[in-house]
Design an enzyme around this catalytic site. Structure first.
Site, PDB file in Angstrom:
ATOM      1  N   CYS A   2       0.841  -1.188   0.000  1.00 20.69           N
ATOM      2  CA  CYS A   2       0.000   0.000   0.000  1.00 20.69           C
ATOM      3  C   CYS A   2       0.884   1.248   0.000  1.00 20.69           C
ATOM      4  CB  CYS A   2      -0.866   0.018   1.266  1.00 20.69           C
ATOM      5  SG  CYS A   2      -1.709  -1.521   1.578  1.00 20.69           S
ATOM      6  N   ARG A  27       1.356   1.664  -6.009  1.00 15.76           N
ATOM      7  CA  ARG A  27       1.629   0.680  -4.955  1.00 15.76           C
ATOM      8  C   ARG A  27       0.364  -0.095  -4.559  1.00 15.76           C
ATOM      9  NH1 ARG A  27       6.325   1.736  -2.206  1.00 15.76           N
ATOM     10  NH2 ARG A  27       5.519   0.685  -0.367  1.00 15.76           N
ATOM     11  N   TRP A  74      -3.661  -1.916  -1.199  1.00 21.52           N
ATOM     12  CA  TRP A  74      -3.651  -3.164  -1.966  1.00 21.52           C
ATOM     13  C   TRP A  74      -4.037  -4.213  -0.932  1.00 21.52           C
ATOM     14  CZ3 TRP A  74      -0.339  -7.668  -2.103  1.00 21.52           C
ATOM     15  CH2 TRP A  74      -0.597  -8.506  -3.197  1.00 21.52           C
ATOM     16  N   ASN A 100       0.927   0.159   6.123  1.00 19.80           N
ATOM     17  CA  ASN A 100       1.379  -0.615   4.961  1.00 19.80           C
ATOM     18  C   ASN A 100       2.156  -1.803   5.527  1.00 19.80           C
ATOM     19  OD1 ASN A 100       2.389  -1.634   2.585  1.00 19.80           O
ATOM     20  ND2 ASN A 100       4.072  -0.166   2.468  1.00 19.80           N
ATOM     21  N   GLY A 101       1.666  -3.020   5.285  1.00 13.64           N
ATOM     22  CA  GLY A 101       2.359  -4.210   5.782  1.00 13.64           C
ATOM     23  C   GLY A 101       1.341  -5.243   6.248  1.00 13.64           C
ATOM     24  N   GLU A 485       9.551 -13.188 -20.280  1.00 15.92           N
ATOM     25  CA  GLU A 485       9.239 -11.791 -19.927  1.00 15.92           C
ATOM     26  C   GLU A 485       8.125 -11.260 -20.826  1.00 15.92           C
ATOM     27  OE1 GLU A 485       9.641 -10.000 -17.555  1.00 15.92           O
ATOM     28  OE2 GLU A 485       9.236  -7.986 -18.280  1.00 15.92           O
ATOM     29  N   LYS A 489       4.513  -9.818 -19.480  1.00 13.36           N
ATOM     30  CA  LYS A 489       4.005  -8.487 -19.847  1.00 13.36           C
ATOM     31  C   LYS A 489       2.588  -8.602 -20.405  1.00 13.36           C
ATOM     32  CE  LYS A 489       6.166  -6.393 -18.056  1.00 13.36           C
ATOM     33  NZ  LYS A 489       7.086  -7.090 -17.267  1.00 13.36           N
ATOM     34  N   GLU A 492      -0.021  -9.733 -17.672  1.00  6.18           N
ATOM     35  CA  GLU A 492      -0.281  -8.883 -16.500  1.00  6.18           C
ATOM     36  C   GLU A 492      -0.972  -7.574 -16.869  1.00  6.18           C
ATOM     37  OE1 GLU A 492       2.939  -7.394 -14.120  1.00  6.18           O
ATOM     38  OE2 GLU A 492       4.278  -7.249 -15.817  1.00  6.18           O
ATOM     39  N   HIS A 508       7.109 -31.066 -26.305  1.00  4.74           N
ATOM     40  CA  HIS A 508       6.892 -31.962 -25.145  1.00  4.74           C
ATOM     41  C   HIS A 508       5.592 -31.610 -24.432  1.00  4.74           C
ATOM     42  CE1 HIS A 508      10.897 -33.636 -25.623  1.00  4.74           C
ATOM     43  NE2 HIS A 508      11.326 -32.402 -25.798  1.00  4.74           N
ATOM     44  N   LYS A 607       2.853  -2.477  -7.566  1.00  4.67           N
ATOM     45  CA  LYS A 607       4.181  -2.287  -8.137  1.00  4.67           C
ATOM     46  C   LYS A 607       5.241  -3.066  -7.375  1.00  4.67           C
ATOM     47  CE  LYS A 607       7.298  -0.707 -10.848  1.00  4.67           C
ATOM     48  NZ  LYS A 607       7.421  -1.371 -12.158  1.00  4.67           N
TER      49      LYS A 607
END
Ligand code: AGP
Length: 612
Positions: A2, A27, A74, A100-101, A485, A489, A492, A508, A607
């Site tokens: 957050c 965040r 968040w 935040n936590g 990567e 991208k 997400e 396979h 983030k």
């Protein structure tokens, strides 16, 4: 994770806090709220959704107050809702907190407080903390600072908190453990936030609060002490960040701006560190550990997400150039796996934010077992650089878009430099080879600039794939981490399910997925695995797959096979990730736009994940 913002001083707090929360929305953006202390009363406003939704909800209300705290969330405990949004108040309405936590032992604390008659309004761990502080304040007949300190000694978990008291509008308390907190020191006023971005426009004088420290602002004076009651001397630093780096600078989104910043960010990452004519790499942040690198028997890379993909590129390059065995670990797995670590090991921790909880825990574990820990971080003054023995900053500048772009290529650049630095130390690369490699590496920012011209092609292809429900990305060698990567991208920010796979592995299993509906993106540049990749493309075409190929400019063989091609400049295979990733970033950006997704703040994401 957050974002939290606090203000105390001679100005009205509301605007400062709301503007600061908007800078921290990357965040977390499930809900937002502000508490203002005015005339011995706390007015608090909170709302599910973004900060702009909070502003609309609070329009016309009493927004007075020169002391205030704010939060953008968040969600960890308790779903996103108005009642779970921060700030949370004590039962008597005297105290307010933002956090935040995670309070890991909030359950037992809540039970104990409930048994003493406390009634809770939300499902959050944070509300338990403010009730605990109020309970201590009443029971111990002490002051707020001491009540906060005692409460924090009972807390297990991570926190960055701000606490206000309506009976003392001249006071504001901040404390942290495991989550970041920066204090901006103005002229008789203080700005407190999760990072420096809400502070920079008011002051460059900042204090990075350390773990287990409490800051007490009282009547314009600042006191810092530990939760063990040891008074600390505030260490004021000058912020290097530029305000304009936090703005979109004319781009529609931060992500697009950051994609286009890559020529500069890669150049900045190399500045002062490479001497091509001498075939020399200089990395001041780790030179103290040159002997460790020279004699290393193993390097373990720990990271999450995109940073983990950068680590995979590092594995290829360090093994290729320096001949040191490398293992790349998801930090979240590494920390719980009881891994074998000795003091002969070097652990490289990669993190853009420098705050990722899993990566921090992996570092602590490796440190306990005697390894030498080197960090690759982007945010100066973040937690991870303070945990590691040495490290190399990526100097990519603030990355606001949740989807990491310039940080990835900067991380890969640093890993490329570390690989060459280690090769230089161990004599595993001839001087002439180092001269050759560094000379072409120096030219990479120009080639990245050239690669950005593929934007048009990616826009066209995005229109072709925007309705896909699945996609697969294939690559070989250093092209494999690029494929991973590119898949991350796309998934997400456009929410299309996408997988990255070693191209040879496709037969396979994943080849069963190939049909005319699913886009298959292939890294098919001219390098050591080119012929093999062409065979893989033929396997896909034989099953009516739609192939989007990233090719070296002028390529004809792949062009004859693929449905779409995106050309990138030729460069040494080792530097392929720095170029081939660019079109994949742009492809995901344009696809997400066409799907109406929030490119900078994708759903459910944040983030930096400062919780487990
Ligand atoms: C990448 O686009 C994501 N934002 C995510 O995977 C990110 O790379 C990961 O959470 C690690 O973050 P860090 O680099 O700040 O540690």
């Amino acid at each position: 994770m957050c974002g939290i913002v606090g203000y105390i001083g001679q100005r009205e707090a509301w605007q400062i806090i709301v503007k600061g929360l908007k800078r921290l929305e990357y965040r977390g953006y499930d809900s937002a709220g502000v508490a203002l202390v005015d005339q011995q009363h706390i007015n608090h406003y909170k709302k599910t959704g973004k900060v702009s939704d909070l502003e609309a909800a609070a329009a016309g209300a009493n927004l007075q107050g020169r002391t205030g705290i704010g939060h953008t969330r968040w969600a960890t405990h308790g779903e996103p809702s108005d009642r779970n949004a921060h700030p949370h108040l004590s039962e008597d309405g005297r105290l307010a907190i933002v956090h935040n936590g995670i309070i890991e032992n909030y359950g037992p604390l809540k039970e104990e407080l409930s048994s003493r008659g406390h009634v809770f309004q939300s499902d959050t761990d944070t509300e338990v903390l403010i009730h605990l502080i109020a309970d201590i304040l009443a029971e111990e007949k002490t002051d707020l600072l001491e009540a906060v300190r005692i409460a924090l000694t009972q807390v297990i978990g991570a926190y960055a908190i701000l606490v206000t008291d309506r009976e003392h509008p001249e006071q504001l308390i901040a404390a942290r453990k495991g989550s970041p907190m920066v204090i901006g020191v103005g002229n008789g006023e203080y700005f407190i936030a999760s990072d420096a971005s809400p502070i920079i426009e008011y002051t460059r004088n900042v204090i990075y609060l350390k773990d287990r420290e409490i800051a007490f602002i009282n009547g314009g004076e600042l006191l810092i002490k530990t939760i063990d009651n040891e008074v600390q001397t505030p260490y004021i630093q000058k912020l290097e960040m530029q305000l304009e780096m936090l703005e979109k600078a004319g781009y529609d989104h931060f992500m697009l701006k950051e994609i286009h910043e890559q020529p500069r960010s890669i150049r900045d990452c190399m500045r002062g560190r490479i001497y091509p004519q001498e075939g020399k790499v200089q990395l001041g942040g780790i030179k103290e550990y040159a002997d460790k690198l020279r004699n290393a028997e193993r390097i373990i890379i720990v990271a999450c997400g995109t940073s983990w993909h950068a680590g995979l590129v590092g594995e290829y390059l360090i093994e290729e150039f320096a001949r040191i065995p490398v293992g790349v670990e998801y930090a979240s797995e590494f920390r719980y796996r009881n891994p074998i670590i000795t003091e002969r090991d070097i652990v490289i921790a990669i993190s853009q934010s420098g705050e990722t909880a899993d990566t921090m825990a992996a570092i602590e574990l490796a440190k306990e077992r005697g390894a030498t820990i080197l960090g690759i971080c982007n945010v100066v003054g973040s937690s991870i650089p303070r945990l590691t023995h040495g490290g190399v900053y990526t100097h990519a500048g603030p990355e606001i878009g949740v989807a990491s772009t310039k940080a990835f290529t900067a991380q890969v650049t640093v890993l490329t430099l570390i690989a060459m630095y280690a090769a230089q130390l161990r004599g595993t690369l001839a001087q002439s080879k180092l001269v050759e490699l560094l000379t072409s590496l120096e030219d990479i920012p120009t080639l990245v600039e050239k690669t950005l011209a593929c934007d048009q092609a990616t826009q066209y292809i995005a229109a072709e794939i925007k309705d896909a429900t699945n996609a697969i990305f294939l690559g070989r060698g250093v092209g494999f981490p690029v494929a991973l990567e590119g898949a991350l991208k796309l998934k997400e920010i456009s929410y299309i399910h996408a997988e990255g796979y070693p191209a040879a592995e496709m037969k396979h299993g994943p080849i069963a997925l190939i049909d005319e509906e699913m886009p298959v993106v292939v890294i098919a540049t001219q390098n050591s695995s080119y012929e093999k990749v062409i065979s893989n493309i033929q396997e896909v075409k034989a099953r009516k797959g739609r192939v989007i190929a990233i090719v070296t400019e002028g390529d004809t063989a792949v062009r004859a096979l693929a449905d779409y091609v995106i050309e990138i400049p030729d460069a040494d295979e080792a530097f392929l990730p720095l170029l081939a990733t660019i079109p994949l970033q742009l492809l995901s950006y344009h696809t997400a736009l066409l799907r109406g997704c929030n490119v900078d703040q994708p759903r459910n994401l944040a983030k930096s994940v400062t919780v487990e």
